[in-house]
Design a protein around this motif. Structure first.
Motif, short mmCIF file in Angstrom:
data_model
loop_
_atom_site.label_atom_id
_atom_site.label_comp_id
_atom_site.label_asym_id
_atom_site.label_seq_id
_atom_site.Cartn_x
_atom_site.Cartn_y
_atom_site.Cartn_z
N ARG A 3 -7.11 15.15 2.70
CA ARG A 3 -8.49 14.64 2.81
C ARG A 3 -9.11 14.43 1.43
N ARG A 4 -8.92 15.38 0.52
CA ARG A 4 -9.47 15.25 -0.83
C ARG A 4 -8.88 14.03 -1.53
N ALA A 5 -7.59 13.78 -1.33
CA ALA A 5 -6.96 12.61 -1.95
C ALA A 5 -7.61 11.33 -1.44
N VAL A 6 -7.79 11.24 -0.12
CA VAL A 6 -8.41 10.04 0.47
C VAL A 6 -9.85 9.89 -0.02
N GLU A 7 -10.58 10.99 -0.09
CA GLU A 7 -11.97 10.93 -0.56
C GLU A 7 -12.04 10.43 -2.00
N SER A 8 -11.05 10.80 -2.83
CA SER A 8 -11.06 10.33 -4.22
C SER A 8 -10.81 8.82 -4.29
N VAL A 9 -10.12 8.27 -3.29
CA VAL A 9 -9.92 6.82 -3.21
C VAL A 9 -11.21 6.13 -2.77
N LEU A 10 -11.85 6.67 -1.75
CA LEU A 10 -13.07 6.06 -1.23
C LEU A 10 -14.22 6.12 -2.24
N ALA A 11 -14.13 7.03 -3.21
CA ALA A 11 -15.19 7.19 -4.20
C ALA A 11 -15.01 6.29 -5.42
N GLN A 12 -14.01 5.41 -5.40
CA GLN A 12 -13.76 4.55 -6.56
C GLN A 12 -14.93 3.60 -6.85
N THR A 13 -15.26 3.45 -8.13
CA THR A 13 -16.33 2.53 -8.52
C THR A 13 -15.92 1.07 -8.34
N HIS A 14 -14.61 0.79 -8.34
CA HIS A 14 -14.12 -0.52 -7.89
C HIS A 14 -13.70 -0.32 -6.44
N PRO A 15 -14.49 -0.76 -5.48
CA PRO A 15 -14.22 -0.43 -4.07
C PRO A 15 -12.84 -0.90 -3.62
N VAL A 16 -12.17 -0.06 -2.83
CA VAL A 16 -10.88 -0.44 -2.27
C VAL A 16 -11.11 -1.09 -0.91
N THR A 17 -10.20 -1.98 -0.54
CA THR A 17 -10.32 -2.73 0.71
C THR A 17 -9.81 -1.91 1.90
N GLU A 18 -8.72 -1.17 1.67
CA GLU A 18 -8.09 -0.42 2.77
C GLU A 18 -7.28 0.72 2.20
N VAL A 19 -7.16 1.79 2.97
CA VAL A 19 -6.37 2.95 2.59
C VAL A 19 -5.39 3.23 3.72
N HIS A 20 -4.10 3.00 3.47
CA HIS A 20 -3.08 3.23 4.49
C HIS A 20 -2.46 4.61 4.27
N VAL A 21 -2.79 5.54 5.16
CA VAL A 21 -2.19 6.87 5.14
C VAL A 21 -0.96 6.82 6.03
N VAL A 22 0.21 6.92 5.42
CA VAL A 22 1.47 6.83 6.16
C VAL A 22 1.96 8.25 6.37
N LEU A 23 1.78 8.75 7.59
CA LEU A 23 1.99 10.17 7.89
C LEU A 23 3.37 10.41 8.49
N ASN A 24 4.18 11.18 7.78
CA ASN A 24 5.51 11.54 8.26
C ASN A 24 5.43 12.92 8.93
N SER A 25 4.63 12.98 9.99
CA SER A 25 4.42 14.23 10.71
C SER A 25 3.75 13.94 12.04
N GLU A 26 3.98 14.81 13.00
CA GLU A 26 3.33 14.66 14.30
C GLU A 26 2.06 15.50 14.40
N THR A 27 1.75 16.25 13.34
CA THR A 27 0.57 17.10 13.37
C THR A 27 -0.70 16.28 13.20
N ASP A 28 -1.83 16.85 13.65
CA ASP A 28 -3.12 16.22 13.44
C ASP A 28 -3.57 16.43 12.00
N VAL A 29 -4.24 15.46 11.43
CA VAL A 29 -4.72 15.57 10.05
C VAL A 29 -6.21 15.26 10.00
N ASP A 30 -6.87 15.83 9.00
CA ASP A 30 -8.30 15.66 8.81
C ASP A 30 -8.53 14.52 7.82
N LEU A 31 -9.10 13.41 8.31
CA LEU A 31 -9.35 12.25 7.46
C LEU A 31 -10.82 11.85 7.53
#
Length: 322
Positions: free
Chosen positions: A25-53
């Motif tokens: 989650r912290r990694a994704v938040e650091s992407v969303l906080a970029q001063t040059h806005p990103v268009t999309e963030v693809h989280v490619v999850l190699n797991s069946e567990t639930d994740v907090d995004l």
């Protein structure tokens, strides 16, 4: 008149391969906080567990359960990207808010905005259990090839050329032209960069002279599970076309690190011997290797001294030191 650096506003897609680490989650938040806005963030999850995004519409979750490697997940994400540029981030690393902005500005000011054969990196704050260091210690040398920069050693201490995937920004077409190896289980970043250097001799490499990426060297990364035998197999397969200096420096630097981690003096001596046989290492690499072997001998002797001796065991105790 506005400069190209002021008018170029490329769209940026981000790919985060993940196995569901707590830092995701912290990694994704650091992407969303970029001063040059990103268009999309693809989280490619190699797991069946639930994740907090974060609940941001730019964040797209793709479950990738083929149990292959990080490169396979990265390529699965790249194929879904629509941005002009793509950036990679591992799920336990972080970005400074201005990372993408400063990389885009640097590319524009270098006159590369219309090119499709460049790659951008940043310096890195590497977090260890007992402190942090900024790598690489020396700036990228544009007079040398990317391969030379990656493999040659110019200082005895650690922290030489370091371009981990979490620092990289590049045109979306680049991994489609030179795909990442989806079967490789070690040195995935390094192998792709070597392939780029060998396939695209006109590749421009830029490195922003600021530590805009935070790299976690505390957790259980893939590199910690690599055995000396696997490391040697990789070096023999992928460094055959390297220059003697590059090959020798890598053996006496990086391969020696794995030999030292394994903890056997015989393994370190074997790496030193092979490095001299297949390459012509520079003074810094020789100095690093000699220091590693000396430390290994001291550690082995100390372990032998601590080993309790039973009557009649003198021969076995001596074998521990060897």
């Amino acid at each position: 008149m506005p400069t190209r650096s002021a008018t170029w506003r490329p769209t940026v897609s981000v790919v985060i391969p993940s196995v569901g680490k707590p830092g995701l989650r912290r990694a994704v938040e650091s992407v969303l906080a970029q001063t040059h806005p990103v268009t999309e963030v693809h989280v490619v999850l190699n797991s069946e567990t639930d994740v907090d995004l974060p609940g941001d519409p730019r964040v797209r979750l793709l479950r990738y359960l083929e149990r292959r490697n990080g490169n396979a997940a990265r390529m699965a994400g790249v194929r879904r990207c629509t941005g002009d540029l793509v950036a990679f981030l591992d799920d336990d690393d972080l970005w400074h808010p201005t990372k993408i902005e400063r990389q885009v500005r640097d590319i524009a000011e270098a006159g590369l905005a219309d090119s499709s054969t460049w790659i951008s990196s940043t310096k890195v704050v590497v977090d260890f259990a007992h402190g942090s260091e900024t790598w690489p210690r020396a700036p990228y040398d544009p007079s040398l090839s990317l391969e030379n920069n990656l493999l040659q050693r110019h200082r005895v201490q650690r922290g030489q050329a370091f371009l981990p995937s979490s620092t990289l920004l590049f045109p979306r077409s680049l991994p489609m032209t030179v795909p990442l190896n989806e079967e490789l289980s070690l040195h995935q970043d390094l192998t792709w960069l070597l392939q780029l250097s060998r396939t695209l001799p006109d590749l421009a490499v830029r490195q922003v002279d600021a530590a805009l990426t935070r790299y976690d060297a505390i957790g259980d990364g893939i590199s910690r599970s690599i055995s000396l035998d696997r490391e040697l197999d990789w070096a023999r397969e992928y460094l055959g076309s390297a220059t003697p200096r590059d090959r020798g420096d890598y053996y006496l630097g990086s391969v020696m690190t794995y030999a030292r981690r394994q903890g056997t003096v015989g393994g370190m001596v074997g790496v030193f011997s092979e490095g001299l046989r297949v390459g012509r290492p520079g003074a810094a690499a020789v100095g690093y290797a000699c220091g590693a072997m000396a430390a290994g001998v001291v550690k082995a002797v100390a372990a032998g001294v601590r080993q309790p001796r039973r009557r009649g065991d003198e021969t076995d105790a001596g074998a521990e030191v060897r």
